[in-house]
Design a protein around this motif. Structure first.
Motif, PDB file in Angstrom:
ATOM      1  N   ASN A   2      19.691  52.251  38.387  1.00  7.78           N
ATOM      2  CA  ASN A   2      20.645  51.350  37.752  1.00  7.78           C
ATOM      3  C   ASN A   2      21.448  52.050  36.661  1.00  7.78           C
ATOM      4  N   LEU A   3      22.691  52.358  37.006  1.00  5.25           N
ATOM      5  CA  LEU A   3      23.561  53.084  36.068  1.00  5.25           C
ATOM      6  C   LEU A   3      23.903  52.249  34.849  1.00  5.25           C
ATOM      7  N   TRP A   4      23.700  50.929  34.975  1.00  3.48           N
ATOM      8  CA  TRP A   4      24.114  50.038  33.894  1.00  3.48           C
ATOM      9  C   TRP A   4      23.148  50.069  32.734  1.00  3.48           C
ATOM     10  N   GLN A   5      21.966  50.633  32.967  1.00  2.67           N
ATOM     11  CA  GLN A   5      21.034  50.732  31.861  1.00  2.67           C
ATOM     12  C   GLN A   5      21.259  52.040  31.136  1.00  2.67           C
ATOM     13  N   ALA A   6      22.070  51.971  30.102  1.00  2.45           N
ATOM     14  CA  ALA A   6      22.305  53.169  29.311  1.00  2.45           C
ATOM     15  C   ALA A   6      20.962  53.598  28.742  1.00  2.45           C
ATOM     16  N   GLU A   7      20.651  54.864  28.876  1.00  2.00           N
ATOM     17  CA  GLU A   7      19.351  55.352  28.426  1.00  2.00           C
ATOM     18  C   GLU A   7      19.393  55.745  26.957  1.00  2.00           C
ATOM     19  N   GLY A   8      20.425  55.296  26.271  1.00  2.00           N
ATOM     20  CA  GLY A   8      20.523  55.604  24.849  1.00  2.00           C
ATOM     21  C   GLY A   8      21.259  56.902  24.616  1.00  2.00           C
ATOM     22  N   MET A   9      21.322  57.722  25.627  1.00  4.72           N
ATOM     23  CA  MET A   9      22.092  58.953  25.489  1.00  4.72           C
ATOM     24  C   MET A   9      22.689  59.337  26.831  1.00  4.72           C
ATOM     25  N   THR A  10      23.680  60.214  26.748  1.00  2.79           N
ATOM     26  CA  THR A  10      24.380  60.623  27.959  1.00  2.79           C
ATOM     27  C   THR A  10      23.560  61.638  28.731  1.00  2.79           C
ATOM     28  N   ARG A  11      23.537  61.481  30.041  1.00  2.00           N
ATOM     29  CA  ARG A  11      22.840  62.434  30.906  1.00  2.00           C
ATOM     30  C   ARG A  11      23.521  63.794  30.820  1.00  2.00           C
ATOM     31  N   GLU A  12      22.734  64.825  30.679  1.00  2.00           N
ATOM     32  CA  GLU A  12      23.305  66.170  30.678  1.00  2.00           C
ATOM     33  C   GLU A  12      23.284  66.707  32.106  1.00  2.00           C
ATOM     34  N   ILE A  13      24.450  67.035  32.596  1.00  2.00           N
ATOM     35  CA  ILE A  13      24.566  67.553  33.962  1.00  2.00           C
ATOM     36  C   ILE A  13      24.798  69.048  33.879  1.00  2.00           C
ATOM     37  N   ASP A 191      43.909  54.769  30.632  1.00  2.00           N
ATOM     38  CA  ASP A 191      43.077  53.722  30.027  1.00  2.00           C
ATOM     39  C   ASP A 191      41.964  54.397  29.222  1.00  2.00           C
ATOM     40  N   LEU A 192      42.265  54.679  27.968  1.00  2.00           N
ATOM     41  CA  LEU A 192      41.290  55.448  27.179  1.00  2.00           C
ATOM     42  C   LEU A 192      40.073  54.646  26.768  1.00  2.00           C
ATOM     43  N   ALA A 193      40.174  53.314  26.805  1.00  2.00           N
ATOM     44  CA  ALA A 193      38.980  52.508  26.496  1.00  2.00           C
ATOM     45  C   ALA A 193      37.896  52.737  27.542  1.00  2.00           C
ATOM     46  N   ALA A 194      38.285  53.252  28.712  1.00  2.00           N
ATOM     47  CA  ALA A 194      37.289  53.572  29.748  1.00  2.00           C
ATOM     48  C   ALA A 194      36.230  54.533  29.212  1.00  2.00           C
ATOM     49  N   VAL A 195      36.620  55.381  28.284  1.00  2.00           N
ATOM     50  CA  VAL A 195      35.682  56.398  27.779  1.00  2.00           C
ATOM     51  C   VAL A 195      34.528  55.763  26.988  1.00  2.00           C
ATOM     52  N   PRO A 196      34.825  55.071  25.882  1.00  2.00           N
ATOM     53  CA  PRO A 196      33.696  54.461  25.166  1.00  2.00           C
ATOM     54  C   PRO A 196      32.963  53.404  25.988  1.00  2.00           C
ATOM     55  N   ILE A 197      33.689  52.725  26.880  1.00  2.00           N
ATOM     56  CA  ILE A 197      33.015  51.704  27.715  1.00  2.00           C
ATOM     57  C   ILE A 197      31.977  52.381  28.611  1.00  2.00           C
ATOM     58  N   ALA A 198      32.390  53.434  29.314  1.00  2.00           N
ATOM     59  CA  ALA A 198      31.442  54.124  30.213  1.00  2.00           C
ATOM     60  C   ALA A 198      30.261  54.676  29.434  1.00  2.00           C
ATOM     61  N   LEU A 199      30.533  55.213  28.250  1.00  2.00           N
ATOM     62  CA  LEU A 199      29.452  55.809  27.455  1.00  2.00           C
ATOM     63  C   LEU A 199      28.490  54.735  26.932  1.00  2.00           C
ATOM     64  N   LYS A 200      29.012  53.543  26.681  1.00  2.00           N
ATOM     65  CA  LYS A 200      28.137  52.460  26.204  1.00  2.00           C
ATOM     66  C   LYS A 200      27.379  51.798  27.339  1.00  2.00           C
ATOM     67  N   GLU A 201      28.037  51.607  28.464  1.00  2.00           N
ATOM     68  CA  GLU A 201      27.442  50.815  29.545  1.00  2.00           C
ATOM     69  C   GLU A 201      26.572  51.617  30.499  1.00  2.00           C
ATOM     70  N   THR A 202      26.739  52.942  30.503  1.00  2.00           N
ATOM     71  CA  THR A 202      25.977  53.771  31.439  1.00  2.00           C
ATOM     72  C   THR A 202      25.453  55.009  30.706  1.00  2.00           C
ATOM     73  N   TYR A 203      24.682  55.808  31.425  1.00  2.00           N
ATOM     74  CA  TYR A 203      24.215  57.073  30.845  1.00  2.00           C
ATOM     75  C   TYR A 203      25.011  58.264  31.393  1.00  2.00           C
ATOM     76  N   LEU A 204      26.130  57.955  32.045  1.00  2.65           N
ATOM     77  CA  LEU A 204      26.899  59.042  32.669  1.00  2.65           C
ATOM     78  C   LEU A 204      27.940  59.622  31.726  1.00  2.65           C
ATOM     79  N   PRO A 205      28.202  60.915  31.828  1.00  2.00           N
ATOM     80  CA  PRO A 205      29.320  61.503  31.090  1.00  2.00           C
ATOM     81  C   PRO A 205      30.649  61.083  31.715  1.00  2.00           C
TER      82      PRO A 205
END
Ligand code: PEP
Ligand code: MN
Length: 273
Positions: A2-13, A191-205
């Motif tokens: 579930n990508l929607w569960q932000a793990e508190g930090m961004t996944r390092e790829i 759409d620059l709001a996509a950046v903080p939204i993705a970082l808040k809602e998921t753990y993906l960079p």
């Protein structure tokens, strides 16, 4: 998955010795299309000297018209193999990771033999079968938002990659369709709001592509700075040593010296946010 569960930090790829989603921003640069070995090597050298860590270049291009140059790969498997081998060679020669788009499922096996990151283009964001096929190659996936997709759709469809067991997904905001009557003055609306939204809602960079978002070289620098200020994990910028002669997307190409200035400034901005 579930990508929607932000793990508190961004996944390092991790790609070679590059970390996407860590403290340092990562810069992907290269031509829209791979045009020739000589041109690619020159651009790769310039991109590396400018500070980019990943080389991009389209071998299969998703063009709007069948009459336009479709990328060298579209001529056949031998041509595709040759162009892909140049990317790999450039990556080895200049110590960069390399990335190219997989436009269709039938291209995935061949592309995965040569590159470090597989790109799914904007037009294919919704193609579940392509997403699954690309995900199963086991390499990081650069996943571009469709120009008509909401953030909910974008993040929801990203789960088709994760569902195959591949969580190495690099989101990419590349602009959405302009609104209203009359000129928007840009190719798409970034759409620059996509950046903080993705970082808040998921753990993906998430990275930003100011090139396709604006379609204008004179806006690449300011939009790159803004993307960094918004917290982007990196940028993908189209670069050419001779922008006027680029076979595809000439209007949005910047030169390696321009890229260097952009990267130097973006690294400074990243330290502040
Ligand atoms: C690209 O990055 O090469 C490209 C075609 O961009 P997009 O899929 O965002 O249009
Ligand atoms: Mn392009």
């Amino acid at each position: 998955s579930n990508l929607w569960q932000a793990e508190g930090m961004t996944r390092e790829i991790k790609v070679k010795d590059i970390i996407i989603g860590g403290d340092e921003p990562v810069f992907i640069a290269g031509p829209c299309a791979v045009e020739s070995k000589e041109a690619l090597m020159k651009i790769a050298e310039g991109a590396k000297m400018a500070g980019a860590q990943i080389l991009r270049g389209g071998v299969y291009k998703p063009r709007s018209s069948v009459h336009s140059f479709q990328g060298l790969g579209s001529a056949g498997k031998d041509e595709a193999t040759e162009a892909l081998s140049w990317l790999k060679e450039a990556g080895e020669r200049f110590e960069m990771a390399v990335m190219t788009e997989v436009r269709g499922e039938s291209q995935a096996d061949l592309v995965a033999e040569f590159v470090d990151i597989l790109q799914v283009g904007s037009r294919n964001m919704y193609d579940q079968d392509l997403l699954a096929t690309v995900a199963r190659k086991g390499k990081p996936v650069m996943y571009k938002r469709h120009f008509g997709a909401s953030m909910e759709e974008f993040l929801s469809f990203a789960e088709y990659i994760a569902a195959e067991g591949n969580k190495d997904i690099i989101l990419c905001e590349r602009g959405i369709v302009p609104v209203g009557k009359g000129k928007s003055f840009t190719r798409y609306n970034l759409d620059l709001a996509a950046v903080p939204i993705a970082l808040k809602e998921t753990y993906l960079p998430i990275m930003v592509d100011p090139s396709h978002a604006t379609g204008r070289r004179d806006l690449i620098y300011s939009m790159s700075c803004a993307a960094m200020a918004a917290g982007a994990n990196g940028l993908m910028v189209e670069v050419h040593t001779n922008p006027a002669e680029a076979l595809v997307d000439a209007s949005q190409m910047i030169t390696p010296p321009e890229l260097k200035e952009l990267i130097d400034t973006c690294r400074q901005i990243n330290k502040l946010v």
